[in-house]
Design a protein around this motif. Sequence first.
Motif, PDB file in Angstrom:
ATOM      1  N   SER A  12      22.984 -36.798 -15.759  1.00 48.76           N
ATOM      2  CA  SER A  12      21.956 -37.833 -15.606  1.00 48.76           C
ATOM      3  C   SER A  12      20.644 -37.472 -16.300  1.00 48.76           C
ATOM      4  CB  SER A  12      21.693 -38.071 -14.108  1.00 48.76           C
ATOM      5  OG  SER A  12      21.209 -36.883 -13.512  1.00 48.76           O
ATOM      6  N   SER A  13      20.586 -36.297 -16.915  1.00 47.02           N
ATOM      7  CA  SER A  13      19.313 -35.847 -17.487  1.00 47.02           C
ATOM      8  C   SER A  13      19.566 -34.758 -18.529  1.00 47.02           C
ATOM      9  CB  SER A  13      18.447 -35.289 -16.345  1.00 47.02           C
ATOM     10  OG  SER A  13      17.276 -34.669 -16.829  1.00 47.02           O
ATOM     11  N   ILE A  15      20.329 -31.885 -20.990  1.00 45.36           N
ATOM     12  CA  ILE A  15      21.487 -31.434 -21.769  1.00 45.36           C
ATOM     13  C   ILE A  15      22.742 -32.236 -21.407  1.00 45.36           C
ATOM     14  CG2 ILE A  15      23.038 -29.463 -22.113  1.00 45.36           C
ATOM     15  CD1 ILE A  15      20.530 -27.628 -21.719  1.00 45.36           C
ATOM     16  N   SER A  34      26.525 -36.095 -10.425  1.00 45.61           N
ATOM     17  CA  SER A  34      25.211 -35.560 -10.021  1.00 45.61           C
ATOM     18  C   SER A  34      24.741 -36.308  -8.774  1.00 45.61           C
ATOM     19  CB  SER A  34      24.180 -35.658 -11.153  1.00 45.61           C
ATOM     20  OG  SER A  34      23.771 -36.986 -11.343  1.00 45.61           O
ATOM     21  N   ARG A  35      23.517 -35.988  -8.318  1.00 50.28           N
ATOM     22  CA  ARG A  35      23.030 -36.665  -7.109  1.00 50.28           C
ATOM     23  C   ARG A  35      22.702 -38.116  -7.393  1.00 50.28           C
ATOM     24  NH1 ARG A  35      18.202 -32.709  -6.202  1.00 50.28           N
ATOM     25  NH2 ARG A  35      18.258 -33.199  -8.416  1.00 50.28           N
ATOM     26  N   LYS A  36      22.123 -38.370  -8.585  1.00 47.09           N
ATOM     27  CA  LYS A  36      21.770 -39.749  -8.958  1.00 47.09           C
ATOM     28  C   LYS A  36      22.382 -40.034 -10.313  1.00 47.09           C
ATOM     29  CE  LYS A  36      17.324 -38.698  -7.024  1.00 47.09           C
ATOM     30  NZ  LYS A  36      16.317 -37.867  -7.665  1.00 47.09           N
ATOM     31  N   ARG A  39      20.881 -42.323 -12.931  1.00 43.99           N
ATOM     32  CA  ARG A  39      19.519 -42.054 -13.394  1.00 43.99           C
ATOM     33  C   ARG A  39      19.429 -41.964 -14.920  1.00 43.99           C
ATOM     34  NH1 ARG A  39      15.968 -36.982 -13.322  1.00 43.99           N
ATOM     35  NH2 ARG A  39      17.825 -35.742 -12.989  1.00 43.99           N
ATOM     36  N   ASP A  53      25.975 -34.034  -4.210  1.00 37.35           N
ATOM     37  CA  ASP A  53      24.957 -32.979  -4.177  1.00 37.35           C
ATOM     38  C   ASP A  53      25.689 -31.648  -4.341  1.00 37.35           C
ATOM     39  OD1 ASP A  53      23.062 -31.069  -3.689  1.00 37.35           O
ATOM     40  OD2 ASP A  53      22.174 -32.092  -1.960  1.00 37.35           O
ATOM     41  N   LEU A  54      25.600 -31.108  -5.538  1.00 33.06           N
ATOM     42  CA  LEU A  54      26.359 -29.893  -5.877  1.00 33.06           C
ATOM     43  C   LEU A  54      25.770 -28.627  -5.259  1.00 33.06           C
ATOM     44  CD1 LEU A  54      26.966 -30.811  -9.629  1.00 33.06           C
ATOM     45  CD2 LEU A  54      28.702 -30.774  -7.840  1.00 33.06           C
ATOM     46  N   ASN A  80      27.406 -27.944 -15.962  1.00 29.89           N
ATOM     47  CA  ASN A  80      26.076 -27.962 -16.575  1.00 29.89           C
ATOM     48  C   ASN A  80      24.944 -28.104 -15.560  1.00 29.89           C
ATOM     49  OD1 ASN A  80      23.935 -28.795 -18.700  1.00 29.89           O
ATOM     50  ND2 ASN A  80      24.110 -30.619 -17.407  1.00 29.89           N
ATOM     51  N   TYR A 144      17.142 -16.755 -10.556  1.00 27.62           N
ATOM     52  CA  TYR A 144      17.736 -17.718 -11.502  1.00 27.62           C
ATOM     53  C   TYR A 144      18.616 -16.965 -12.494  1.00 27.62           C
ATOM     54  CZ  TYR A 144      18.024 -21.098 -15.362  1.00 27.62           C
ATOM     55  OH  TYR A 144      18.481 -21.937 -16.365  1.00 27.62           O
ATOM     56  N   LYS A 148      22.761 -17.126 -13.463  1.00 32.58           N
ATOM     57  CA  LYS A 148      23.258 -17.395 -14.818  1.00 32.58           C
ATOM     58  C   LYS A 148      24.082 -16.218 -15.344  1.00 32.58           C
ATOM     59  CE  LYS A 148      21.713 -21.544 -15.264  1.00 32.58           C
ATOM     60  NZ  LYS A 148      22.667 -22.649 -15.425  1.00 32.58           N
ATOM     61  N   THR A 177      14.926 -25.110 -23.860  1.00 33.25           N
ATOM     62  CA  THR A 177      15.371 -26.420 -24.345  1.00 33.25           C
ATOM     63  C   THR A 177      14.477 -27.474 -23.702  1.00 33.25           C
ATOM     64  OG1 THR A 177      17.627 -25.527 -24.379  1.00 33.25           O
ATOM     65  CG2 THR A 177      17.400 -27.910 -24.570  1.00 33.25           C
ATOM     66  N   THR A 179      13.613 -30.263 -21.869  1.00 29.32           N
ATOM     67  CA  THR A 179      14.240 -31.234 -20.950  1.00 29.32           C
ATOM     68  C   THR A 179      13.360 -31.350 -19.693  1.00 29.32           C
ATOM     69  OG1 THR A 179      15.447 -29.654 -19.567  1.00 29.32           O
ATOM     70  CG2 THR A 179      16.552 -30.341 -21.610  1.00 29.32           C
TER      71      THR A 179
HETATM   72  N1  NAP Z   1      16.154 -26.480 -20.292  1.00 30.73           N
HETATM   73  C1  NAP Z   1      16.316 -25.193 -20.598  1.00 30.73           C
HETATM   74  O1  NAP Z   1      15.439 -24.551 -21.217  1.00 30.73           O
HETATM   75  C2  NAP Z   1      17.588 -24.489 -20.231  1.00 30.73           C
HETATM   76  C3  NAP Z   1      17.841 -23.250 -20.840  1.00 30.73           C
HETATM   77  C4  NAP Z   1      19.011 -22.581 -20.505  1.00 30.73           C
HETATM   78  C5  NAP Z   1      19.906 -23.132 -19.618  1.00 30.73           C
HETATM   79  N2  NAP Z   1      19.632 -24.325 -19.032  1.00 30.73           N
HETATM   80  C6  NAP Z   1      20.598 -24.867 -18.082  1.00 30.73           C
HETATM   81  O2  NAP Z   1      21.074 -26.085 -18.579  1.00 30.73           O
HETATM   82  C7  NAP Z   1      21.535 -26.885 -17.490  1.00 30.73           C
HETATM   83  C8  NAP Z   1      20.980 -28.290 -17.637  1.00 30.73           C
HETATM   84  O3  NAP Z   1      19.575 -28.222 -17.517  1.00 30.73           O
HETATM   85  P1  NAP Z   1      18.583 -29.264 -18.198  1.00 30.73           P
HETATM   86  O4  NAP Z   1      17.628 -28.463 -18.971  1.00 30.73           O
HETATM   87  O5  NAP Z   1      19.321 -30.361 -18.851  1.00 30.73           O
HETATM   88  O6  NAP Z   1      17.814 -29.764 -16.882  1.00 30.73           O
HETATM   89  P2  NAP Z   1      17.532 -31.202 -16.258  1.00 30.73           P
HETATM   90  O7  NAP Z   1      17.130 -32.161 -17.328  1.00 30.73           O
HETATM   91  O8  NAP Z   1      16.610 -30.952 -15.118  1.00 30.73           O
HETATM   92  O9  NAP Z   1      18.958 -31.659 -15.714  1.00 30.73           O
HETATM   93  C9  NAP Z   1      19.534 -31.058 -14.581  1.00 30.73           C
HETATM   94  C10 NAP Z   1      20.762 -31.878 -14.166  1.00 30.73           C
HETATM   95  O10 NAP Z   1      21.324 -31.238 -13.004  1.00 30.73           O
HETATM   96  C11 NAP Z   1      21.526 -32.223 -11.998  1.00 30.73           C
HETATM   97  N3  NAP Z   1      21.295 -31.639 -10.686  1.00 30.73           N
HETATM   98  C12 NAP Z   1      20.195 -30.966 -10.241  1.00 30.73           C
HETATM   99  N4  NAP Z   1      20.339 -30.651  -8.944  1.00 30.73           N
HETATM  100  C13 NAP Z   1      21.550 -31.149  -8.554  1.00 30.73           C
HETATM  101  C14 NAP Z   1      22.265 -31.158  -7.338  1.00 30.73           C
HETATM  102  N5  NAP Z   1      21.775 -30.582  -6.227  1.00 30.73           N
HETATM  103  N6  NAP Z   1      23.477 -31.750  -7.301  1.00 30.73           N
HETATM  104  C15 NAP Z   1      23.986 -32.354  -8.405  1.00 30.73           C
HETATM  105  N7  NAP Z   1      23.364 -32.369  -9.596  1.00 30.73           N
HETATM  106  C16 NAP Z   1      22.157 -31.782  -9.658  1.00 30.73           C
HETATM  107  C17 NAP Z   1      20.488 -33.313 -12.259  1.00 30.73           C
HETATM  108  O11 NAP Z   1      20.983 -34.565 -11.810  1.00 30.73           O
HETATM  109  P3  NAP Z   1      20.468 -35.362 -10.504  1.00 30.73           P
HETATM  110  O12 NAP Z   1      18.986 -35.242 -10.438  1.00 30.73           O
HETATM  111  O13 NAP Z   1      20.992 -36.756 -10.746  1.00 30.73           O
HETATM  112  O14 NAP Z   1      21.167 -34.714  -9.365  1.00 30.73           O
HETATM  113  C18 NAP Z   1      20.415 -33.307 -13.787  1.00 30.73           C
HETATM  114  O15 NAP Z   1      21.369 -34.204 -14.312  1.00 30.73           O
HETATM  115  C19 NAP Z   1      21.098 -26.165 -16.220  1.00 30.73           C
HETATM  116  O16 NAP Z   1      22.193 -25.449 -15.691  1.00 30.73           O
HETATM  117  C20 NAP Z   1      20.039 -25.188 -16.711  1.00 30.73           C
HETATM  118  O17 NAP Z   1      19.967 -24.054 -15.896  1.00 30.73           O
HETATM  119  C21 NAP Z   1      18.492 -25.028 -19.324  1.00 30.73           C
END
Ligand code: NAP
Length: 237
Positions: A12-13, A15, A34-36, A39, A53-54, A80, A144, A148, A177, A179
Amino acid sequence: MDKKTALVTGASSGIGQALAKSLLKEGYFVIAVSRKPERGGVTNADLLPLRCDLSRPEMVTKCAGNIRGRFDRLDLLVNNAGAGFFGLHEGLDPADVTCMVNLNLTAPLIFTSRLLPLLRKAKGHIINISSITAKRPSPMGSAYAATKAGLLHFSNCLFDEVRKNGVKVTALCPDMTMTPFFDKLDFAPAAEEGAFLTPELIAESVMFIVKQPPGSVVTELVLRPQLHRLIRKKQES
Ligand SMILES: NC(=O)c1ccc[n+]([C@@H]2O[C@H](COP(=O)([O-])OP(=O)(O)OC[C@H]3O[C@@H](n4cnc5c(N)ncnc54)[C@H](OP(=O)(O)O)[C@@H]3O)[C@@H](O)[C@H]2O)c1
């Protein structure tokens, strides 16, 4: 031939959203969890949004059971969804630690375990979105980084277990990244060219991984921006 089926958590957001769009373009049927799930605003006849809710292991098990009841094979599982709570370790709220471990590590472990029969049937691919923090010390992000690093090690161990069944396993370790991941954090990548990766670039890397010729598997991929530039949103006390 039937469409390939992919399950992407956190579609939903960020990556996951970029990846879901790429997979739809490539002709996959995408299960978005995902939760929403609505979205992200991606609506498509080939996208099945599932709410879960994962961070709640019992819900993860139930969701995986639901998927097993509806699908008999799975070509791609992308674990993811994730979140980060950062700061001095002694200042972390135990509830946030539990949420982060459940979401970033327990959920991928349970999903993978419950869905492996479907993946084995398709000689499918599991891609775990780990992080650069799994590869090097991450002060103010120890918990965190531990989730990972756990996910990275799980990926490497699992590949050796399932490779004989034709199942592929990859850990993808992105650095900063741009986001909404940083929306609630007190730091973010600088908005300067070369200082951040984009979700679309990570999605392209996933497509590169899944398109490897038969018999070859990318088991680990680290992606970093050229520059290391962070911004602090507020002064540390
Ligand atoms: N951004 C970075 O710099 C970066 C770098 C390395 C690794 N990562 C990893 O990449 C992955 C994606 O992150 P992103 O940067 O794309 O972040 P993001 O835009 O915040 O997206 C996070 C996603 O996880 C879902 N999520 C969060 N809590 C949840 C829950 N309790 N149950 C189900 N779904 C849940 C959210 O969906 P809902 O809100 O709809 O639940 C959303 O779709 C993560 O594992 C993060 O650790 C990110």
